[in-house]
Design an enzyme around this catalytic site. Structure first.
Site, mmCIF file in Angstrom:
data_model
loop_
_atom_site.group_PDB
_atom_site.id
_atom_site.type_symbol
_atom_site.label_atom_id
_atom_site.label_comp_id
_atom_site.label_asym_id
_atom_site.label_seq_id
_atom_site.Cartn_x
_atom_site.Cartn_y
_atom_site.Cartn_z
ATOM 1 N N ASP A 489 0.833 -1.201 0.000
ATOM 2 C CA ASP A 489 0.000 0.000 0.000
ATOM 3 C C ASP A 489 0.869 1.253 0.000
ATOM 4 O O ASP A 489 1.810 1.344 0.776
ATOM 5 C CB ASP A 489 -0.848 -0.068 1.280
ATOM 6 C CG ASP A 489 -2.162 0.642 1.132
ATOM 7 O OD1 ASP A 489 -2.386 1.228 0.075
ATOM 8 O OD2 ASP A 489 -2.947 0.586 2.085
ATOM 9 N N ASP A 555 -10.503 4.068 -0.893
ATOM 10 C CA ASP A 555 -11.141 3.132 0.050
ATOM 11 C C ASP A 555 -12.671 3.135 -0.040
ATOM 12 O O ASP A 555 -13.307 4.184 -0.070
ATOM 13 C CB ASP A 555 -10.726 3.484 1.477
ATOM 14 C CG ASP A 555 -9.266 3.146 1.712
ATOM 15 O OD1 ASP A 555 -8.560 2.847 0.726
ATOM 16 O OD2 ASP A 555 -8.829 3.177 2.872
HETATM 17 C C1 GLA Z 1 -5.311 2.066 3.094
HETATM 18 C C2 GLA Z 1 -5.925 0.971 2.231
HETATM 19 C C3 GLA Z 1 -6.910 0.164 3.052
HETATM 20 C C4 GLA Z 1 -6.203 -0.413 4.261
HETATM 21 C C5 GLA Z 1 -5.565 0.698 5.076
HETATM 22 C C6 GLA Z 1 -4.704 0.149 6.201
HETATM 23 O O1 GLA Z 1 -6.259 3.006 3.463
HETATM 24 O O2 GLA Z 1 -6.532 1.513 1.095
HETATM 25 O O3 GLA Z 1 -7.473 -0.874 2.254
HETATM 26 O O4 GLA Z 1 -5.261 -1.347 3.839
HETATM 27 O O5 GLA Z 1 -4.734 1.500 4.254
HETATM 28 O O6 GLA Z 1 -4.100 1.135 6.960
#
Ligand code: GLA
Length: 748
Positions: A489, A555
């Site tokens: 990520d 998200d």
């Molecule tokens: C980002 C990702 C989420 C999750 C969070 C974890 O926001 O997009 O899917 O993995 O980080 O901190």
């Protein structure tokens, strides 16, 4: 006395109470500090400053202090005439301004309400900034001084930024009879399903009236049940009523309560969860794609997804050398050379047997022949994920039969990392994971795979340790543990770009290429899933980093607005970037009990929206990662996720993602060709009201392949959720608001 600041407004609140009056105040006396004696009515506040309660203190020249307290004192005359013509003669409600962040409100020295939690609270600070505050005062308590000076003292705590009361004036009025009543409709969808109606009262007086309840079958319009009941509702003693319903019907629950004294009506309605998926047969049935890919020499970890009565025994007469098959259907072993192996697997139980010709493709870049299916901890547990929670969801995945439908990755998201690295730079799990290796071995023994999470920056999105500068070490540790999936990520890597002042295209790829190198060097397959980057388009270049999937949206959350944006708006036009082994990922599923933290709640999506969510995600050939606590999964969610014909679209081996092919007002059609020559189509109503749809006309507009040029009529049309072929009449239907129909069209 500051009566000159008190504005008494005599107003009509139409529709609620024709003669009701209201007192409205927008000024107060103010002092910074935290002296609890300032709650008392007789404090000398003559030297306090004047303040406007509709704007935060720092916006009026008072200091902007973090972790600061301030007190407001409002002197107000409360006229007895407030009660004239009011329905409720027992209560006066203080409609408060909002408070930035937490407040406690005292009337003549008595605490009448508070919102959020002060830092001194034993349960810890809780911000209450955006919460509407209505504090009822029981008239019988004698705390109100009629036609005399009253002191409303408000203690406010501000953690940071702007602070104090703000938003609107404070008002006092007698509510109408039904206003303090709240109706809550809930349902239980396990085993015998029932819906529950609860009516509670916020006010001291007892209300009595009649509750009318109706259950209507939305498909036929028929009234399924209708009844009437007399209720008496006291404060702290809500009236409850439970009604069984058939979860295989599309039941709409409508409840309305009529107050006896005033005739005021309180109404709510709720679409109850309805199961369309037919029951799973007791005989064995293979539910997975007949193909799986693995690199030469990498451990094979595959669990045959076969539903049916247990115990079930798996056998294979022509199992290739190097492979083992457990009685329970877990395939393991290694194949060292590139090749394509086909063999016949048989599953047998007391009810019968079934077989599948299965193909194992052994070669480079064979990972992810179909999109990954499984579970991820983020949408339920957020950073509170622990080994115990992972094991509990995994056990439920097996016990409830989700593993028999192809869900096989168990992925932990952020929150597993230790606080700091070991002296040699290696990473460990934190105390919530007492034995990462043990847990992963336990998963592998069951034919399940394990996924982990990290970031190319020094910190993850949740503020835990990232892999920056330790990429090789991390990949090696993950290999030792037996990791099969990495979600990598972006998060704090943005700071590296900022530091280098490098905003070019290459600066996005660089950290992903680096991790690709180390991940691919490991002697095991690791599905490489790329996270979303702020404004950049990972789907344009994810393939160059050998990504097996990449996020195509920011998200998700469990609201219709999010499904509409992440699913419909952001995925249109992206099918071209998806291919076998390199999938678009519009984010994890938000059905079931979610919460992104310790406390879970039912998804806020309606049942219709949940059907739409799963329909669209399977069409999109998306990663199908369940985001809820599986241990708490009800029958509705289970059936939503375990419809073999629906999942088969997601797992179709042609691997062609659907795209939007038609949009007429609120009706959208997304379709994809399938390996067997048929077409899958989702017909969605993204609007806010039900719509009549002529599906035959829409099907005739679908793009056809060259051989189908002469096609005039669709052949058979199968409803995938109901698993039945539709008659010509059934092609004219109503699609509920935010709902859909999911079709497989066999072209004549
Ligand atoms: C980002 C990702 C989420 C999750 C969070 C974890 O926001 O997009 O899917 O993995 O980080 O901190």
């Amino acid at each position: 006395m500051k009566d000159n600041w008190t504005i008494i407004v005599l107003c009509c609140i139409w529709g609620l109470c024709a003669q009701a009056q209201e007192v409205s105040v927008s000024k107060a006396l103010y002092r910074q500090g935290n002296d609890m004696s300032w709650a008392k009515p007789d404090v000398d506040d003559a030297s306090w400053s004047e303040i406007d309660i509709t704007k935060q203190w720092d916006k009026q020249g008072f200091p902007r202090n973090n972790n600061a307290y301030g007190w407001y004192r409002i002197h107000v005359t409360i006229p007895k005439s407030l009660l004239v013509g009011a329905d409720q003669q027992n209560v006066v409600v203080l409609h408060m301004p909002k408070a930035d962040d937490v407040d406690e409100c005292y009337l003549n020295g008595k605490l009448i309400g508070s919102t959020g939690r002060m830092p001194t609270d034993p349960s810890g600070y809780l911000c209450g900034v955006d919460v509407v505050r209505d504090y009822p005062v029981d008239i019988k308590s004698g705390v109100i001084r009629w036609d005399a000076d009253n002191v409303i003292a408000v203690r406010v705590y501000n953690r940071g930024g702007s602070g104090g009361l703000f938003w609107r004036p404070l008002t006092l009025r007698c509510p109408n009879a039904a206003e303090g009543l709240a109706m809550r409709l809930t349902e239980e969808n396990n085993g015998q399903s029932h819906c529950d109606i609860e009516i509670s009262s916020a006010y001291a007086s007892t209300a009595s009236g009649t509750l009318d309840v109706t259950l209507t079958d939305r498909e036929t319009g028929a009234k399924v049940k209708s009844l009437s009941k007399k209720l008496s509702i006291k404060r702290n003693k809500p009236a409850r009523f439970s009604l069984p319903y058939d979860k295989h019907k599309m039941c709409l629950l409508t409840a309305s309560y009529t107050d006896k004294e005033t005739g005021k009506v309180l109404s709510e309605s709720k679409q109850l969860k309805y199961i369309l998926t037919p029951p799973t047969p007791a005989t064995p049935r293979f539910n997975g794609a007949p193909v799986y890919g693995v690199s030469p020499g990498s451990p094979v970890i595959y669990r045959f997804p076969v539903s049916g009565e247990k115990p079930m025994k798996f056998t294979c007469d022509d199992l290739p050398a190097g492979l083992q098959l457990s009685d329970e259907g877990a395939l393991s072993g290694r194949v060292d050379k590139p090749c394509v192996l086909s063999f016949n697997i048989t599953a047998e139980n007391a009810q019968g047997k079934a077989s599948q010709v299965f193909t194992l493709k052994v070669g480079e870049h064979m990972i992810g022949q179909t999109p990954p299916m499984g579970w991820n901890s983020w949408n339920c547990w957020g950073l509170s994920v622990s080994q115990e929670k992972v094991i509990s969801s995994t056990q439920a995945l097996i016990d409830k039969g989700l593993a028999d439908f192809g869900y096989n990755y168990i992925n932990i998201d952020d929150g597993w990392e230790a606080e700091s690295r070991n002296p040699d730079g290696t990473i460990e799990a934190n105390g919530k994971f007492p034995s990462m290796k043990g847990m992963i071995d336990w998963l592998h023994e069951r034919g399940l795979k394990f996924g982990i999470y990290s970031s190319p920056g020094d910190k993850t999105c949740g503020g835990y340790l990232g892999s920056l500068g330790h990429e090789k070490q991390d990949a090696e540790v993950w290999n030792e543990w037996g990791v099969d999936y990495l979600k990598y990520d972006w998060c704090s890597y943005e700071r590296v770009r900022e530091k280098d002042n490098d905003w070019g295209f290459a600066s996005c790829l660089r950290p992903y290429l680096l991790m690709q190198k180390f991940v691919r060097e490991q002697p095991r397959d690791i599905f490489y899933s790329l996270g979303p980057l702020g404004g950049t388009q990972v789907y344009l270049w994810g393939i160059y980093c050998d990504g097996n999937s990449w996020r195509t949206a920011q998200d998700i959350d469990d609201t219709w607005a999010s499904i509409r944006d992440v699913g419909f708006r952001q995925q249109a036009g992206k099918a071209q970037y998806s291919s076998v082994g390199h999938w678009n990922d519009p984010d994890m599923l938000v059905v079931g009990k979610v919460g992104w933290g310790r406390e879970l709640r039912e998804t806020r999506l309606t049942p219709d929206e949940q059907y739409t969510h799963i329909t669209l995600w399977t069409l999109l050939a998306s990663n199908m990662l369940i985001g809820c606590d599986i241990a708490q999964m009800d029958d509705f969610t289970l059936n939503l996720l375990c419809n073999n014909e629906v999942n088969a679209i997601n797992q179709d081996i042609l691997g062609k993602q659907a795209d939007r092919v038609l949009k007429e007002g609120d009706i959208e059609v997304w379709s994809r060709p399938l390996a067997d020559g048929t077409v899958a189509a989702g017909i969605f109503n993204v609007g806010d009201s039900d719509r009549g749809v002529d599906m035959k006309a829409l099907i005739n507009l679908l793009p056809t392949s060259s051989e189908e040029k002469d096609r005039k009529e669709p052949g058979s049309v199968r409803d995938l959720w109901r698993q039945k072929n539709l008659s010509a009449d059934e092609l004219n239907c109503t699609i509920p608001a935010h709902g859909c129909r999911y079709l497989k069209i066999i072209v004549k």
